[in-house]
Design an enzyme around this catalytic site. Structure first.
Site, short mmCIF file in Angstrom:
data_model
loop_
_atom_site.label_atom_id
_atom_site.label_comp_id
_atom_site.label_asym_id
_atom_site.label_seq_id
_atom_site.Cartn_x
_atom_site.Cartn_y
_atom_site.Cartn_z
N HIS A 49 0.84 -1.20 0.00
CA HIS A 49 0.00 0.00 0.00
C HIS A 49 0.87 1.24 0.00
O HIS A 49 2.09 1.16 0.19
CB HIS A 49 -0.92 0.02 1.23
CG HIS A 49 -0.19 0.09 2.55
ND1 HIS A 49 0.13 -1.03 3.27
CD2 HIS A 49 0.27 1.14 3.28
CE1 HIS A 49 0.76 -0.67 4.38
NE2 HIS A 49 0.86 0.65 4.41
N HIS A 82 -6.11 -1.63 3.94
CA HIS A 82 -5.80 -0.47 3.09
C HIS A 82 -4.91 -0.84 1.92
O HIS A 82 -4.03 -1.69 2.00
CB HIS A 82 -5.17 0.69 3.88
CG HIS A 82 -3.88 0.38 4.58
ND1 HIS A 82 -3.43 -0.88 4.82
CD2 HIS A 82 -2.95 1.22 5.10
CE1 HIS A 82 -2.27 -0.81 5.46
NE2 HIS A 82 -1.95 0.44 5.64
N HIS A 103 4.70 7.22 2.92
CA HIS A 103 5.50 6.00 2.79
C HIS A 103 4.91 5.04 1.76
O HIS A 103 3.74 5.14 1.40
CB HIS A 103 5.67 5.28 4.13
CG HIS A 103 4.41 4.72 4.72
ND1 HIS A 103 3.64 5.39 5.64
CD2 HIS A 103 3.79 3.53 4.52
CE1 HIS A 103 2.60 4.63 5.99
NE2 HIS A 103 2.66 3.51 5.32
N HIS A 132 0.16 -1.25 14.69
CA HIS A 132 -0.78 -0.16 14.47
C HIS A 132 -2.12 -0.50 15.12
O HIS A 132 -2.56 -1.66 15.07
CB HIS A 132 -1.09 -0.01 12.97
CG HIS A 132 0.06 0.47 12.15
ND1 HIS A 132 0.74 1.63 12.40
CD2 HIS A 132 0.62 -0.05 11.03
CE1 HIS A 132 1.67 1.80 11.47
NE2 HIS A 132 1.63 0.79 10.64
N TYR A 183 9.28 0.93 10.28
CA TYR A 183 9.49 2.04 9.34
C TYR A 183 10.97 2.38 9.25
O TYR A 183 11.68 2.37 10.26
CB TYR A 183 8.74 3.29 9.80
CG TYR A 183 7.26 3.21 9.58
CD1 TYR A 183 6.71 3.50 8.34
CD2 TYR A 183 6.42 2.83 10.62
CE1 TYR A 183 5.34 3.43 8.15
CE2 TYR A 183 5.05 2.76 10.43
CZ TYR A 183 4.51 3.06 9.19
OH TYR A 183 3.17 2.99 9.00
N GLU A 221 8.08 0.96 4.56
CA GLU A 221 7.53 0.17 5.67
C GLU A 221 7.50 -1.29 5.24
O GLU A 221 7.31 -1.58 4.05
CB GLU A 221 6.09 0.63 5.96
CG GLU A 221 5.38 -0.17 7.05
CD GLU A 221 3.88 0.15 7.19
OE1 GLU A 221 3.26 0.57 6.20
OE2 GLU A 221 3.35 -0.03 8.30
FE FE Z 1 1.55 1.79 6.09
CA CA Z 2 -3.50 -3.86 1.19
#
Ligand code: FE
Ligand code: CA
Length: 303
Positions: A149, A195, A209, A241, A250, A260
């Site tokens: 992502h 995401h 990132h 997270h 990171y 990341e």
């Molecule tokens: Fe991320």
């Molecule tokens: Ca994804």
């Protein structure tokens, strides 16, 4: 139909050789091709020609990013949808985007150059299609399986997300909302994962990132070891997270683009998912669940 996944990110780097060495030897992507001032790379388990382009430029940052659409006529549909949002849409013939089929390109309301394309040359993951072993034996460095992502900056996070939802069919999975009700961050997906794209508040056109997929938490710790062995600083992590429930480290490429490595997450139902909201007073836990607070560089350092 529609967009089904993130295809590639094109990163600007002022020293192509140094960046290529880091991306192949430390991060451990495979170099597929070099042409002019660009280097094309892929995660070992990706079949497409590339998922990362390193592009020579005086400054770091995001040159453009590309999404794969399922059907050729999706391009026409999204061309109209983007035009309704006032975007100028460029049509690109097969091959104008390296190794890709027909494509369209436009600038999003958040100032990012966005490509949608139908198909890319398949180069395979180096494993045979008959009786394959579980992995190749010639992996180097962290060797993530794939691009996962990217997180971009937008002055108006609400509008940036609305464009991707209303014009391009993305779904909102999670958000951070300020005391006054403004969106500070929006997490969006097309691949039934937490995401594929996210926005946080910042300068239009900015990159926070790009993230690469690892299978499990021990691979995240192994990545941290490999980074430190190579003298690469960890910005933060390994940690978790709150948003996405992902596990993460990171760090930065030699040009200053934040990278990341990520694992975890959950399945997102494309029909019945209800977005998760994090309140501004819990922003620390939302981003770094264990630390419970943001670190300064994470907010201030970007490209
Ligand atoms: Fe991320
Ligand atoms: Ca994804």
């Amino acid at each position: 139909m529609g967009i089904y996944r993130l295809g590639f990110t094109e990163l600007k780097v002022p020293d192509l050789e140094l960046a290529a060495a880091y991306y192949t030897e430390v991060l451990g992507l495979r170099e597929v091709e070099r042409e002019g001032d660009a280097v094309y790379l892929k995660g070992w388990d990706e079949h497409d020609h590339h998922s990362v382009v390193l592009k020579y430029a005086p400054r770091h940052g995001l040159e453009q990013f590309g999404w794969k659409v399922e059907r050729l006529d999706d391009l026409e549909h999204f061309e109209k949808a983007a035009e309704r949002w006032g975007c100028h849409v460029e049509r690109l013939a097969e091959g104008e985007i390296k190794a890709a089929g027909p494509a369209i390109r436009f600038e999003t309301p958040s100032g990012h150059r966005c490509v949608l394309y139908y198909r890319m040359q398949q180069v395979g993951n180096s494993l045979p299609k008959t009786n394959p072993p579980p992995m190749p034996l010639d992996l180097v460095g962290i060797a993530p399986k794939s691009l996962d992502h990217c997180l971009l900056l937008a002055e108006d996070v609400g509008e940036a997300g609305r464009f991707f939802r209303e014009a391009l069919g993305f779904r909102l999975t999670e958000q951070i909302v300020s005391g006054e009700g403004h969106q500070l961050a929006a997490f969006l997906e097309r691949s039934h994962t937490p995401h594929d794209l996210a926005f946080v508040k910042g300068t239009n056109g900015g990159l926070h990132h790009v993230s690469f997929w690892l299978d499990n938490i021990s691979d995240i710790y192994r990545a941290a070891d490999i980074l430190r062995i190579n003298g690469v600083e960890l910005e933060i992590g390994p940690t978790r997270h709150g948003i996405t429930r992902g596990q993460t480290v990171y760090f930065f490429d030699p040009a200053g683009n934040r990278n990341e490595v990520f694992t975890g997450g959950y399945y997102v139902d494309p029909v019945e998912w209800e977005p998760i909201t994090w309140t501004e007073d819990e922003i620390g836990k939302a981003i770094f669940y264990y630390e419970g607070r943001l670190i300064e560089s994470f907010v201030t350092r970007h490209s």
